[in-house]
Enzyme design. Structure first.
Site, PDB file in Angstrom:
ATOM      1  N   ALA A 184       0.839  -1.205   0.000  1.00 31.52           N
ATOM      2  CA  ALA A 184       0.000   0.000   0.000  1.00 31.52           C
ATOM      3  C   ALA A 184       0.869   1.247   0.000  1.00 31.52           C
ATOM      4  CB  ALA A 184      -0.936  -0.009   1.201  1.00 31.52           C
ATOM      5  N   ASP A 185       1.936   1.233   0.772  1.00 30.44           N
ATOM      6  CA  ASP A 185       2.890   2.346   0.761  1.00 30.44           C
ATOM      7  C   ASP A 185       3.526   2.502  -0.618  1.00 30.44           C
ATOM      8  OD1 ASP A 185       2.922   3.592   3.267  1.00 30.44           O
ATOM      9  OD2 ASP A 185       4.201   2.059   4.143  1.00 30.44           O
ATOM     10  N   LEU A 186       4.009   1.399  -1.172  1.00 34.30           N
ATOM     11  CA  LEU A 186       4.743   1.468  -2.433  1.00 34.30           C
ATOM     12  C   LEU A 186       3.848   1.915  -3.580  1.00 34.30           C
ATOM     13  CD1 LEU A 186       6.851  -1.787  -1.996  1.00 34.30           C
ATOM     14  CD2 LEU A 186       7.646   0.566  -1.767  1.00 34.30           C
TER      15      LEU A 186
END
Length: 412
Positions: A184-186
């Site tokens: 989700a961050d990436l």
């Protein structure tokens, strides 16, 4: 005579990076790889949280661990570090000054936090109307969860990803499972990069900056892709399928006589080839298996038949036969094996950089291959405050002011 490197696509673009951990730094590293000059603002003394997220740590020239965590190194190359205390009026003035000298500002503070420093989007755009501001938060600037802290792990759960990741609930080991990296961050970092590039094109055409509101939760919902569409079309929420595919059969991991491999049959022709290789050509003519739709409906019948056949031969034998027949397949490598794979070596998947603490820092390379404006590796991930004096002199600050700020702890 040594040739100078070709110009990069984002040469001349300047980015002020007030983000930390992963989503924001991943975005700004991508911009930096493409040629942007990225100024990373960090807290004196501690810096980006991920500097301490180890072990493992970078080993110095003496072979001993340094203070530079591998996590931090993964997302911060091609940047210059300025350590400045935003809690001080002088530190706030420094960052406001820099904001007037850049094209893009990226931040991942909690909603409303930057207003305390006079660095909120409304204030900055009033003074610098051409500035592109990208705000990355867990849940965005609006909605009932806007003021919640957002972490990848929680967002993988809340955004539906963990409901479709992991073994089936009716099998041993079933239950919620996160993805092995912070996807989700990436993905938010990558979507943020795309949005910034679009906003820069708009700014170049109109002179008008804008605010980009990126949320991990929004990105995770978008990442559901075909599974989100499956639900919206059918009204039935997909569940966990382990290593199998929701919409394609056979498309999963199988066990050979000496290990596991992936078979990823994408169409009926490939399935017929698989049947021939398996010595079961009659399966391709069976009405229950002849089309993908029928194979999905009869998954519980077909997969055990395939599992029995797959165990009769070695993994290498299967892979050689399937590759020759152009049936999609693959081994299941460890990270060490993946990075040592001949294809990874041929594609330059690992890059060596000269770090301030060691001449032999190795990092996973950017996957972007541009023919005219290739990615360049100009800077190793910086030490905390490594470029503070250099950056402030470039910004027009006097040496006397810089010395005074250093003495007062405003910068480091």
């Amino acid at each position: 005579m040594q040739q100078s490197p070709p110009p990069q696509a984002l040469a001349g673009v300047r980015v002020l990076d007030l983000s930390r951990v992963l989503a924001g730094p991943w975005c700004t590293q991508t911009l930096a790889d493409l040629g942007a000059d990225v100024i990373k603002i960090e807290r004196p003394g501690s810096g980006d949280d991920t500097r301490a997220w180890g072990p493992p740590y970078l080993r110095g020239a003496d072979g001993q661990d340094t203070s530079e965590a591998a996590y931090f190194l993964s997302a911060n190359r091609n940047k210059r570090s300025l350590a400045v205390d935003l809690a001080t009026p002088e530190g706030q003035a420094i960052v406001r000054k820099l904001a007037g000298q850049v094209d893009v500002l990226v931040e991942n503070f909690k909603v409303g936090d930057l207003a305390r420093y006079g660095l909120d989007a409304q204030s900055l755009l009033a003074e610098h109307p051409g500035l592109v501001i990208c705000s990355i938060t867990g849940f965005g600037q609006t909605g009932p969860y806007a003021h919640r802290a957002g972490y990848d792990y929680a967002v993988q759960g809340m955004g539906g990803l963990m409901s479709v990741t992991g073994e089936r609930d009716d099998l041993p080991g079933g239950g919620p499972q996160k993805v092995g990296v912070a996807v989700a961050d990436l993905f938010t970092g990558m979507y943020a990069t795309v949005a910034i590039l679009a906003a820069l094109r708009h700014r170049d055409a109109t002179g008008q900056g804008q605010v980009i509101d990126m949320a991990l939760f929004d990105t995770q919902l978008a990442m559901l892709a075909n599974l989100g569409s499956n639900y919206l079309c059918s009204g039935q929420a997909p569940g966990r399928m382990g290593n199998a595919h929701q919409n394609i059969v056979p498309y999963q991991v199988f066990e050979a006589s000496d290990g596991h491999l992936i078979v990823a049959v994408g169409n009926d022709r490939q399935f017929a080839k698989l049947c021939d290789i398996a010595g079961r050509p009659e399966w391709a003519a069976d009405a229950r298996f002849a089309t993908n739709a029928q194979r999905v409906r009869h998954r519980a019948l077909l997969v055990p038949l395939l599992e029995t056949v797959m165990r009769e031969r070695t993994r290498a034998d299967w892979l050689a036969s399937l590759e020759t027949a152009k049936v999609p397949c693959g081994s299941i490598n460890s990270i060490a094996e993946a990075l040592a794979d001949p294809q990874a070596q041929a594609r330059g998947a690992v890059v060596a950089l000269d770090h301030a603490l060691t001449p032999d820092l190795r990092l996973v390379a950017s996957p972007m291959k541009l023919s005219a404006t290739p990615v360049q590796y100009r800077h190793a991930p910086p030490l905390l405050g490594q470029h503070s004096r250099e950056l402030l002199l470039e910004a027009g600050c006097s040496a006397e002011d810089i010395d005074a700020w250093l003495a007062a702890g405003v910068i480091a």
